[in-house]
Design a protein around this motif. Structure first.
Motif, PDB file in Angstrom:
ATOM      1  N   GLY A  11       0.798  -1.221   0.000  1.00 31.91           N
ATOM      2  CA  GLY A  11       0.000   0.000   0.000  1.00 31.91           C
ATOM      3  C   GLY A  11       0.826   1.264   0.000  1.00 31.91           C
ATOM      4  N   MET A  12       2.141   1.136  -0.246  1.00 33.42           N
ATOM      5  CA  MET A  12       3.001   2.322  -0.170  1.00 33.42           C
ATOM      6  C   MET A  12       3.011   3.118  -1.456  1.00 33.42           C
ATOM      7  N   LEU A  13       2.610   2.508  -2.555  1.00 34.50           N
ATOM      8  CA  LEU A  13       2.625   3.228  -3.842  1.00 34.50           C
ATOM      9  C   LEU A  13       1.256   3.811  -4.105  1.00 34.50           C
ATOM     10  N   LEU A  14       1.152   5.122  -4.118  1.00 41.80           N
ATOM     11  CA  LEU A  14      -0.109   5.786  -4.475  1.00 41.80           C
ATOM     12  C   LEU A  14      -0.019   6.145  -5.931  1.00 41.80           C
ATOM     13  N   LEU A  15      -0.624   5.285  -6.750  1.00 41.18           N
ATOM     14  CA  LEU A  15      -0.357   5.283  -8.187  1.00 41.18           C
ATOM     15  C   LEU A  15      -0.687   6.603  -8.857  1.00 41.18           C
ATOM     16  N   MET A  16      -1.757   7.251  -8.396  1.00 36.06           N
ATOM     17  CA  MET A  16      -2.237   8.403  -9.150  1.00 36.06           C
ATOM     18  C   MET A  16      -1.652   9.725  -8.648  1.00 36.06           C
ATOM     19  N   THR A  17      -0.973   9.731  -7.446  1.00 40.40           N
ATOM     20  CA  THR A  17      -0.541  11.000  -6.892  1.00 40.40           C
ATOM     21  C   THR A  17       0.943  11.093  -6.649  1.00 40.40           C
ATOM     22  N   VAL A  18       1.636   9.960  -6.488  1.00 42.62           N
ATOM     23  CA  VAL A  18       3.055   9.997  -6.164  1.00 42.62           C
ATOM     24  C   VAL A  18       3.870   9.902  -7.427  1.00 42.62           C
ATOM     25  N   LEU A  78      -0.024  -0.920 -12.347  1.00 40.84           N
ATOM     26  CA  LEU A  78       0.831  -1.289 -11.216  1.00 40.84           C
ATOM     27  C   LEU A  78       2.197  -1.777 -11.686  1.00 40.84           C
ATOM     28  N   ILE A  79       2.198  -2.653 -12.658  1.00 42.10           N
ATOM     29  CA  ILE A  79       3.457  -3.239 -13.129  1.00 42.10           C
ATOM     30  C   ILE A  79       4.343  -2.183 -13.778  1.00 42.10           C
ATOM     31  N   LEU A  80       3.763  -1.353 -14.628  1.00 37.32           N
ATOM     32  CA  LEU A  80       4.561  -0.350 -15.325  1.00 37.32           C
ATOM     33  C   LEU A  80       5.137   0.681 -14.358  1.00 37.32           C
ATOM     34  N   ALA A  81       4.383   1.051 -13.340  1.00 39.67           N
ATOM     35  CA  ALA A  81       4.893   2.003 -12.350  1.00 39.67           C
ATOM     36  C   ALA A  81       6.047   1.395 -11.559  1.00 39.67           C
ATOM     37  N   ALA A  82       5.907   0.146 -11.144  1.00 39.51           N
ATOM     38  CA  ALA A  82       6.914  -0.483 -10.296  1.00 39.51           C
ATOM     39  C   ALA A  82       8.155  -0.904 -11.060  1.00 39.51           C
ATOM     40  N   PHE A  84       9.088  -0.154 -14.460  1.00 40.30           N
ATOM     41  CA  PHE A  84       9.695   0.756 -15.428  1.00 40.30           C
ATOM     42  C   PHE A  84       9.742   2.209 -14.943  1.00 40.30           C
ATOM     43  N   GLY A  85       9.186   2.461 -13.750  1.00 39.54           N
ATOM     44  CA  GLY A  85       9.180   3.822 -13.238  1.00 39.54           C
ATOM     45  C   GLY A  85       8.235   4.749 -13.953  1.00 39.54           C
ATOM     46  N   CYS A  86       7.172   4.218 -14.542  1.00 46.40           N
ATOM     47  CA  CYS A  86       6.241   5.058 -15.298  1.00 46.40           C
ATOM     48  C   CYS A  86       5.360   5.878 -14.354  1.00 46.40           C
ATOM     49  N   ASP A  87       5.080   7.092 -14.755  1.00 47.65           N
ATOM     50  CA  ASP A  87       4.113   7.950 -14.068  1.00 47.65           C
ATOM     51  C   ASP A  87       2.750   7.673 -14.708  1.00 47.65           C
ATOM     52  N   MET A  88       1.974   6.803 -14.088  1.00 48.94           N
ATOM     53  CA  MET A  88       0.760   6.288 -14.705  1.00 48.94           C
ATOM     54  C   MET A  88      -0.450   7.171 -14.415  1.00 48.94           C
ATOM     55  N   ARG A  89      -1.328   7.267 -15.389  1.00 44.40           N
ATOM     56  CA  ARG A  89      -2.613   7.936 -15.250  1.00 44.40           C
ATOM     57  C   ARG A  89      -3.697   6.977 -15.748  1.00 44.40           C
ATOM     58  N   VAL A 328      -7.881  -6.626  -6.210  1.00 45.39           N
ATOM     59  CA  VAL A 328      -7.666  -7.839  -7.012  1.00 45.39           C
ATOM     60  C   VAL A 328      -6.399  -7.690  -7.850  1.00 45.39           C
ATOM     61  N   ALA A 329      -6.179  -6.510  -8.420  1.00 47.51           N
ATOM     62  CA  ALA A 329      -4.969  -6.271  -9.205  1.00 47.51           C
ATOM     63  C   ALA A 329      -3.727  -6.377  -8.334  1.00 47.51           C
ATOM     64  N   GLN A 330      -3.761  -5.833  -7.125  1.00 50.13           N
ATOM     65  CA  GLN A 330      -2.619  -5.906  -6.225  1.00 50.13           C
ATOM     66  C   GLN A 330      -2.308  -7.356  -5.858  1.00 50.13           C
ATOM     67  N   ARG A 331      -3.341  -8.144  -5.621  1.00 49.77           N
ATOM     68  CA  ARG A 331      -3.124  -9.555  -5.297  1.00 49.77           C
ATOM     69  C   ARG A 331      -2.500 -10.290  -6.473  1.00 49.77           C
ATOM     70  N   PHE A 332      -2.984 -10.010  -7.681  1.00 51.21           N
ATOM     71  CA  PHE A 332      -2.409 -10.649  -8.876  1.00 51.21           C
ATOM     72  C   PHE A 332      -0.933 -10.308  -9.012  1.00 51.21           C
ATOM     73  N   VAL A 333      -0.583  -9.040  -8.872  1.00 46.94           N
ATOM     74  CA  VAL A 333       0.806  -8.630  -9.036  1.00 46.94           C
ATOM     75  C   VAL A 333       1.679  -9.262  -7.955  1.00 46.94           C
ATOM     76  N   ALA A 334       1.169  -9.359  -6.741  1.00 52.00           N
ATOM     77  CA  ALA A 334       1.943  -9.928  -5.642  1.00 52.00           C
ATOM     78  C   ALA A 334       2.156 -11.430  -5.786  1.00 52.00           C
ATOM     79  N   GLU A 335       1.165 -12.136  -6.341  1.00 51.73           N
ATOM     80  CA  GLU A 335       1.203 -13.599  -6.300  1.00 51.73           C
ATOM     81  C   GLU A 335       1.439 -14.268  -7.645  1.00 51.73           C
ATOM     82  N   ARG A 336       1.234 -13.567  -8.751  1.00 53.01           N
ATOM     83  CA  ARG A 336       1.324 -14.231 -10.045  1.00 53.01           C
ATOM     84  C   ARG A 336       2.477 -13.705 -10.906  1.00 53.01           C
TER      85      ARG A 336
END
Length: 349
Positions: A11-18, A78-82, A84-89, A328-336
């Motif tokens: 929960g540390m990555l705030l995708l839309m604001t950080v 989520l994947i692109l931000a983590a 590749f360092g993308c600033d996602m919108r 659900v997306a966070q769980r997928f990224v963490a486990e799959r």
């Protein structure tokens, strides 16, 4: 790589604001250098930071209104931000409006689930204008409709079930009466195809076709038949939570025959012949500038086809109380990571 994913799931990555981590790192290094370095020596070569994989602009991805497309947008963001360092919108999307916008101004950059056969004129015009391009199929499979049976029934068979074998196995599975075949509502095109396919496979006397009034009755009839452990067949489509929640097996429908399929879709088809349902073109659509300006990101999406069965499971999870597309997306990224890491690894600098 692993530490960045852990940051998301915690929960540390705030995708839309950080700001993207890679962008912060570049700024920090520049500020540190400015504060502590001496004046550059005239004529000395200056180190130039490598370009960011996502460029220096935010990357917009369309979140369509239907659940599978919503989940894909959240997962890829989520994947692109983590990684590749993308600033996602993440932006709201609609099939026709999103394709039109991508064609006119290249925004959003990504539409992760576009059913192009349903907006063929808009998509073809955008392709002709060289504003968009298909990166890859959204899903590993291209057949989205078919016939199914419950797994408890399929497990009694010596071989994987197929539509061609039904004339032999239905009398064994339902010896006392015709087996129910739950089709789709009578005003849906699939109801005509199903009736003609039943005839093509020689099943008229072996199955009872049930055409529910609507989608809700269709799902209720299927669930009730499963609860009774009734031998039955039914038509359905993917991706869909029902197929994962109630554990069904797809029948092998055989090869697709275009001429046969055209007749099967005609209520007055005089001589129905066997064919699989028509394949559908469901793609990850990218603005052309993604291929030109950020080739690593384009390469990621060229590998990012998800198995339909996996999406069915994700949709079933989304139906659970308290679940959200984000969770659900966070769980997928963490486990799959076994599924998504190959999308990433060949594209990292």
């Amino acid at each position: 790589m692993g530490s960045r994913i852990a940051a998301i799931t915690g929960g540390m990555l705030l995708l839309m604001t950080v700001p993207a981590w890679a962008q912060v790192s570049v700024l920090d290094r520049a500020q540190d250098a400015a504060a502590g370095a001496a004046e550059p020596v005239p004529g000395a070569a200056q180190e130039i930071a490598p370009p960011l994989a996502c460029g220096n602009q935010p990357l917009a991805i369309a979140r369509m209104s239907w659940p599978s497309a919503t989940l894909l947008a959240e997962i890829h963001a989520l994947i692109l931000a983590a990684e590749f360092g993308c600033d996602m919108r993440i932006t709201p999307g609609d099939m026709g409006a999103t394709a039109s916008s991508m064609a006119s101004n290249g925004q959003p950059a990504v539409a992760p689930e576009l059913w192009v056969n349903r907006i063929a004129d808009v998509w073809n015009g955008a392709m002709d204008a060289q504003m968009v391009r298909s990166a890859a199929p959204s899903y590993a499979e291209t057949s989205f409709e078919g016939w199914f049976m419950p797994r408890f029934l399929a497990d009694t068979l010596a071989a994987s079930p197929s539509a061609a074998a039904l004339a032999e196995i239905v009398p064994v599975l339902s010896p006392q009466e015709p087996m129910r075949f739950i089709s789709c509502p009578p005003d849906w095109a699939c109801s005509i195809i199903n009736r003609n396919l039943v005839s093509a496979h020689g099943l008229e006397a072996l199955v009872e076709i049930v055409e529910p009034a609507n989608r809700f009755e269709m799902d209720r009839l299927i669930a009730e038949a499963v609860n009774r452990r009734e031998p039955f067949l039914f038509y359905y489509w993917q991706p869909n939570a029902v197929l994962a929640q109630l554990d069904f097996v797809a029948l092998d429908m055989g090869p697709y025959d275009e001429a046969a399929a055209r007749c099967l879709a005609d209520r007055a088809c005089a001589d129905p012949q066997v064919s699989a349902f028509p394949p559908d073109q469901v793609i990850i659509a990218l603005a052309e500038r993604v291929f030109v300006n950020t080739p690593q990101i384009a390469a990621y999406f060229q590998r990012a086809s998800l198995p339909l069965g996996e999406m069915n499971q994700l949709l079933a999870e989304l139906n659970q109380p308290g679940a959200t597309p984000e969770s659900v997306a966070q769980r997928f990224v963490a486990e799959r990571g076994d599924l998504w890491r190959p999308w990433v690894e060949n594209g990292l600098p």
